[in-house]
Design an enzyme around this catalytic site. Sequence first.
Site, PDB file in Angstrom:
ATOM      1  N   SER A   5       1.260   4.205  -3.069  1.00 34.10           N
ATOM      2  CA  SER A   5       1.127   5.657  -2.909  1.00 34.10           C
ATOM      3  C   SER A   5       2.347   6.385  -3.457  1.00 34.10           C
ATOM      4  O   SER A   5       2.227   7.462  -4.056  1.00 34.10           O
ATOM      5  CB  SER A   5       0.892   6.017  -1.438  1.00 34.10           C
ATOM      6  OG  SER A   5       2.064   5.862  -0.648  1.00 34.10           O
ATOM      7  N   ALA A   7       0.827  -1.208   0.000  1.00 33.01           N
ATOM      8  CA  ALA A   7       0.000   0.000   0.000  1.00 33.01           C
ATOM      9  C   ALA A   7       0.861   1.257   0.000  1.00 33.01           C
ATOM     10  O   ALA A   7       0.557   2.237  -0.697  1.00 33.01           O
ATOM     11  CB  ALA A   7      -0.931  -0.009   1.209  1.00 33.01           C
ATOM     12  N   TYR A   8       1.936   1.229   0.770  1.00 31.68           N
ATOM     13  CA  TYR A   8       2.840   2.380   0.823  1.00 31.68           C
ATOM     14  C   TYR A   8       3.490   2.619  -0.538  1.00 31.68           C
ATOM     15  O   TYR A   8       3.531   3.750  -1.040  1.00 31.68           O
ATOM     16  CB  TYR A   8       3.904   2.143   1.892  1.00 31.68           C
ATOM     17  CG  TYR A   8       4.976   3.207   1.961  1.00 31.68           C
ATOM     18  CD1 TYR A   8       4.678   4.484   2.418  1.00 31.68           C
ATOM     19  CD2 TYR A   8       6.292   2.929   1.584  1.00 31.68           C
ATOM     20  CE1 TYR A   8       5.660   5.469   2.490  1.00 31.68           C
ATOM     21  CE2 TYR A   8       7.274   3.898   1.663  1.00 31.68           C
ATOM     22  CZ  TYR A   8       6.955   5.164   2.114  1.00 31.68           C
ATOM     23  OH  TYR A   8       7.933   6.129   2.177  1.00 31.68           O
ATOM     24  N   VAL A   9       3.986   1.541  -1.146  1.00 33.15           N
ATOM     25  CA  VAL A   9       4.629   1.675  -2.452  1.00 33.15           C
ATOM     26  C   VAL A   9       3.639   2.146  -3.510  1.00 33.15           C
ATOM     27  O   VAL A   9       3.986   2.942  -4.391  1.00 33.15           O
ATOM     28  CB  VAL A   9       5.295   0.342  -2.855  1.00 33.15           C
ATOM     29  CG1 VAL A   9       5.647   0.329  -4.332  1.00 33.15           C
ATOM     30  CG2 VAL A   9       6.556   0.125  -2.027  1.00 33.15           C
TER      31      VAL A   9
END
Length: 246
Positions: A158, A154-156
């Site tokens: 974004s 999820a972070y990547v």
Amino acid sequence: MTDTTTPRVALVTGGSGGIGKAVVEKLAADGFAVAVHYAGNQAKADALVEQITANGGRAIAVGGDVADEIAMKEAFDATETAFGGIDVVVNTAGIMLLSPIATLDFAELDRMHRTNIRGAFVVSQLAANRLRAGGALINFSTSVTRTQFPTYGAYVASKAAVESITMILARELRGKDITVNAVAPGPTATPLFLNGKDDAAIQGLAKAVPLERLGQPEDIAETVAFLAGPARWVNGQVIFTNGGLA
């Protein structure tokens, strides 16, 4: 051409801690007047401003949620009022919440989307309209867009969006003499990175780098200073500042 007769001015989001703080200190040492942005900890921003001014530099603290376009407009306004304009915007503000995709909490996905993606749009739009000729916008991605570590999905996602925003904005600003780039750090010893990791995980990531150490915030600040100053022919790029992490 860039006006070299007056000090350049930088606004650094997330500038009160971690990589942002190192960026503020480096730009101030390079002679920039700096607006130190904070989201929640004004005391840390104020302390950094006091440190810079005590050393003969120029700095102010500005607050606001990077995803709130009105609050950030006020931060840009305050910077221009204090220093006469803005030459460089460094958008280090971001949050990292890790989870396997299969068990992802969608509330956490929404939090990261708001800060990391909407925030990047808000700051980038303001920078596109407010930076002076000869200016630079520097967004922040992550080297995990390439290393693809588990739990970073999820972070990547974004940060991959931030890279796309950066690449397209660089081309949309044709003719304005404004560069737009992104810095993609590797494992860097900041509270954001170290949070939730045990010593074995930290040492494993350090050994994964050919230089066999974690990056320091100052390592990342050196790249930002290059893009903020002399690197006028670097535009529309993602700079992987990661010690050779594959």
